[in-house]
Design an enzyme around this catalytic site. Structure first.
Site, PDB file in Angstrom:
ATOM      1  CG  ASP A  24      -2.114   0.777   1.400  1.00  0.00           C
ATOM      2  OD1 ASP A  24      -2.116   1.441  -0.522  1.00  0.00           O
ATOM      3  OD2 ASP A  24      -2.751   0.791   1.903  1.00  0.00           O
ATOM      4  N   GLY A  27      -0.216   5.416  -4.439  1.00  0.00           N
ATOM      5  CA  GLY A  27      -0.085   6.468  -5.297  1.00  0.00           C
ATOM      6  C   GLY A  27       0.392   7.809  -4.197  1.00  0.00           C
ATOM      7  CG  HIS A  41       0.980   2.646  -9.606  1.00  0.00           C
ATOM      8  ND1 HIS A  41       0.239   1.562  -8.174  1.00  0.00           N
ATOM      9  CD2 HIS A  41      -0.660   3.756 -10.101  1.00  0.00           C
ATOM     10  CE1 HIS A  41      -0.859   2.281  -8.049  1.00  0.00           C
ATOM     11  NE2 HIS A  41      -1.624   2.830  -8.544  1.00  0.00           N
ATOM     12  NE  ARG A  75      -7.068   1.346  -5.897  1.00  0.00           N
ATOM     13  CZ  ARG A  75      -6.014   1.381  -5.494  1.00  0.00           C
ATOM     14  NH1 ARG A  75      -4.973   1.423  -6.038  1.00  0.00           N
ATOM     15  NH2 ARG A  75      -5.180   1.046  -4.294  1.00  0.00           N
ATOM     16  CG  LEU A 135       9.750 -17.171  -2.924  1.00  0.00           C
ATOM     17  CD1 LEU A 135       9.854 -17.240  -1.646  1.00  0.00           C
ATOM     18  CD2 LEU A 135      10.494 -15.914  -3.710  1.00  0.00           C
ATOM     19  NE  ARG A 186      -3.610  -1.504   4.072  1.00  0.00           N
ATOM     20  CZ  ARG A 186      -4.095  -1.858   4.005  1.00  0.00           C
ATOM     21  NH1 ARG A 186      -5.289  -2.545   4.210  1.00  0.00           N
ATOM     22  NH2 ARG A 186      -4.742  -1.245   2.723  1.00  0.00           N
TER      23      ARG A 186
END
Length: 249
Positions: A24, A27, A41, A75, A135, A186
């Protein structure tokens, strides 16, 4: 199939076996710099590369990144279109790197609203890396936790189940191939899980940071892992029931 933390007591590794991240703040990172949101982004993709590399080096077995939720279709269309194009370009540019580093790519989510070219590229990337044993990198795109539970229940019923228990439902979840996350991270300062892996996060350790995702680097990942190692993971037990090495002051 991996066990459920509500049915059996899992092992508690020093390095989390499965890390799940909501990335998060892209933007807001751009806005602080008077840049368009899409610049955030692009910068966030660099943080993805660094995090994948660090988790691979540290011995994490599974890394799951929440890239685009079912609610993100709300969005502005310009941003959604850019994100879809960025996803396509990333698949084109990063699959060779993943293959060289023995990383397996999985993508979970509905996919029906993706353009055919993107859906084909996802399938090709998954097939290209399917045999890799390092992974497992999972990208959650057009994904929602409630959608996941509902599609699993419907799949179980379609397969002939007449009643549902944990094992039956879990076998049809999008991430039946992975253990439940040990650590959820987060970034961006928000303290919610936003419809991400709702079933799987039942006993996951939660870690929130104010850092915006493009600023999340190796030091920030190390801090999250250090916080995880300080947690006492009881899974319903008391501290006194834990083996001595798993008790925390």
């Amino acid at each position: 199939m991996f066990g459920s933390s509500t049915q059996t007591i899992p092992n508690v590794p020093e390095v989390p076996r499965h890390v799940a991240i909501i990335m998060d703040g892209n933007g807001r990172w751009a806005k602080k710099r008077f840049l368009p949101r899409v610049a955030g982004h692009r910068k966030g993709l660099e943080a993805v590369r660094d995090t994948v590399s660090a988790c691979s080096e540290l011995g994490v077995g599974y890394l799951t990144l929440f890239a685009f939720s079912t609610e993100n279709w709300r969005r502005p269309q310009e941003e959604v279109s850019f994100l879809m194009d960025l996803f396509l370009r990333a698949l084109e540019n990063e699959v060779d790197r993943l293959a060289r580093n023995n990383i397996r790519l999985k993508v979970i989510g509905a996919r029906e609203r993706f353009a055919p070219e993107l859906a084909e590229r996802i399938a090709a990337a998954e097939a290209r890396t399917a045999g890799n044993g390092g992974l497992t990198l999972t990208i959650a795109a057009d994904y929602g936790g409630r959608w996941d539970i509902l599609q699993a229940a419907n799949a179980a019923l379609a397969a002939g189940a007449t009643t549902l228990d944990e094992a039956t439902l879990a076998a049809h979840l999008s991430m039946a191939y992975a253990p439940e996350p040990d650590l959820f991270i987060r970034t961006g300062g928000e303290t919610r899980i936003s419809n991400f892996l709702m079933w799987q996060l039942a006993y996951t350790e939660l870690y929130f940071t104010d850092l915006l995702w493009p600023d999340f680097g190796r030091a920030a990942l190390d801090a999250a892992f250090a916080s995880y190692r300080r947690r006492e993971r009881r899974f319903g037990r008391t501290s006194e029931q834990l083996p001595e090495g798993l008790r925390r002051p």
